[in-house]
Write an enzyme that holds these catalytic residues in place. Structure first.
Site, PDB file in Angstrom:
ATOM      1  N   THR A 157       0.892  -1.090   0.171  1.00 51.97           N
ATOM      2  CA  THR A 157       0.001  -0.049   0.050  1.00 51.97           C
ATOM      3  C   THR A 157       0.887   1.314   0.144  1.00 51.97           C
ATOM      4  OG1 THR A 157      -1.874  -1.340   1.497  1.00 51.97           O
ATOM      5  CG2 THR A 157      -1.700   1.206   1.419  1.00 51.97           C
ATOM      6  N   GLY A 199      -4.510  -5.478   6.721  1.00 48.33           N
ATOM      7  CA  GLY A 199      -5.827  -4.433   6.577  1.00 48.33           C
ATOM      8  C   GLY A 199      -7.015  -4.790   7.677  1.00 48.33           C
ATOM      9  N   ASP A 236      -8.177  -2.223   4.558  1.00 44.40           N
ATOM     10  CA  ASP A 236      -8.494  -0.808   5.147  1.00 44.40           C
ATOM     11  C   ASP A 236      -8.011   0.539   4.390  1.00 44.40           C
ATOM     12  OD1 ASP A 236      -5.387  -1.694   5.415  1.00 44.40           O
ATOM     13  OD2 ASP A 236      -5.325   0.268   6.431  1.00 44.40           O
ATOM     14  N   THR A 290      -0.613   1.199   6.357  1.00 43.94           N
ATOM     15  CA  THR A 290      -0.209   0.055   5.564  1.00 43.94           C
ATOM     16  C   THR A 290      -0.107  -0.964   6.311  1.00 43.94           C
ATOM     17  OG1 THR A 290       1.546  -0.954   4.200  1.00 43.94           O
ATOM     18  CG2 THR A 290       2.153   0.972   5.751  1.00 43.94           C
ATOM     19  N   GLY A 291      -0.443  -2.298   6.004  1.00 45.73           N
ATOM     20  CA  GLY A 291      -0.492  -3.485   6.912  1.00 45.73           C
ATOM     21  C   GLY A 291      -1.588  -4.655   6.509  1.00 45.73           C
TER      22      GLY A 291
END
Length: 308
Positions: free
Chosen positions: A174, A228, A205, A225-226
């Protein structure tokens, strides 16, 4: 706040990018892309432009760069399709726009902004988002524009190893940008292709206001970012903003607290945060996060690994 202060922070995803895991070419390519993004956004802020224009310009550069999982270079779904998500938010007005599952818009961040500025809605999805994009006259591309051989390899590897629902390299690519302009207004933008091998119309997300993206002049702008699902459950972006606004925490304290809580739930990833006073921070619990910052004080910073 003095009129001359501005700050731009960007990210290109967090994940397992430990030293030695990226090739020399991958490392150099990512850093070049981050630098180009910083230059595009900071040029707008330096000449007195607004934060929303700056974050959109910065994210467009990352969407156009195949090193990152957004726009060209987005990951594939389990069915071999690129589905794109994006969101924007203006901290001055708290107006917001988002799209999920878009397939034909060259720069999804521009579509999210069009939703905010030219529709009565906050989020549009899939065929409807694509139709609205065409009505707005945004640049359209064929779906194969987004596809790259490396992303296809990652999908094939995931299927071969029978690894369902998970980004095989733990690289949450992301992209995002947050900024404060010379007038003290903050804005945030986030864009993503989601997770490699995602199924059943999964939405993370990135397009969800309050989870992967948030901006409020009373506190800060956040892009995440990660993993979600965890960011959605915690409402990470809004949680950071709320801690700053209601508890008086600074950006670092608030971001570190929420990322720590994310980790306790089993989630991984990171955030970038910028406040109206020009301060900014990065917080992540992964080995690395593609990131960068530029300020009116002349700082230009690009990094990948956690020890930078």
């Amino acid at each position: 706040m003095p009129e001359h202060i501005w700050t731009l922070a960007i990210h290109g995803g967090a994940g397992g990018m430990a030293r030695g895991k990226l090739s020399v070419e991958q490392d150099a390519g990512a850093r070049a892309g981050l630098t180009q993004s910083l230059e595009a956004g900071s040029a707008i802020l330096a000449r007195g432009g607004n934060a929303l224009d700056a974050v959109a310009a910065a994210v467009m550069e990352l969407e156009d760069d195949p090193h990152f999982n957004a726009g060209r270079g987005a990951v594939f779904t389990y069915k071999g399709i690129n589905e794109l998500d994006a969101s924007v938010m203006d901290g001055k007005t708290r107006d917001a726009g988002a799209v999920t599952g878009a397939r034909y818009t060259k720069n999804p961040v521009l579509l999210a902004r069009a939703v905010m500025e030219h529709s009565p809605h906050v989020m549009l999805s899939r065929d409807g988002a694509d139709a609205f994009s065409r009505e707005q006259g945004l640049e359209q591309v064929e779906p194969n524009y987004f596809a790259t051989p490396e992303r296809w390899r990652q999908l094939e590897e995931l299927k071969a190893n029978k690894l369902d629902y998970y980004d095989i390299d733990m690289k949450y690519g992301t992209v995002g940008a947050v900024a404060v302009d010379q007038h003290g207004n903050v804005a945030a933008a986030t864009s993503s292709g989601g997770l490699t091998g995602k199924r059943w119309g999964r939405i993370g997300d990135s397009p969800i206001i309050g989870a992967g993206n948030y901006a409020d002049n009373r506190a800060c702008a956040v892009s995440a970012t990660g993993a979600g699902e965890f960011f959605i459950r915690l409402g990470v972006a809004h949680e950071i903003s709320a801690r700053m606004r209601m508890l008086g925490e600074d950006a670092k304290l608030a971001a570190d607290h929420v990322i720590n809580e994310l980790g306790q739930l089993g989630g991984t990833g990171g955030v970038i945060v910028t406040a109206p006073d020009g301060t900014s921070t990065f917080s992540f619990n992964t080995p690395g996060m593609y990131r960068g910052r530029a300020t009116s004080d002349g700082e230009k910073y690009v990094a990948i690994y956690g020890d930078e």
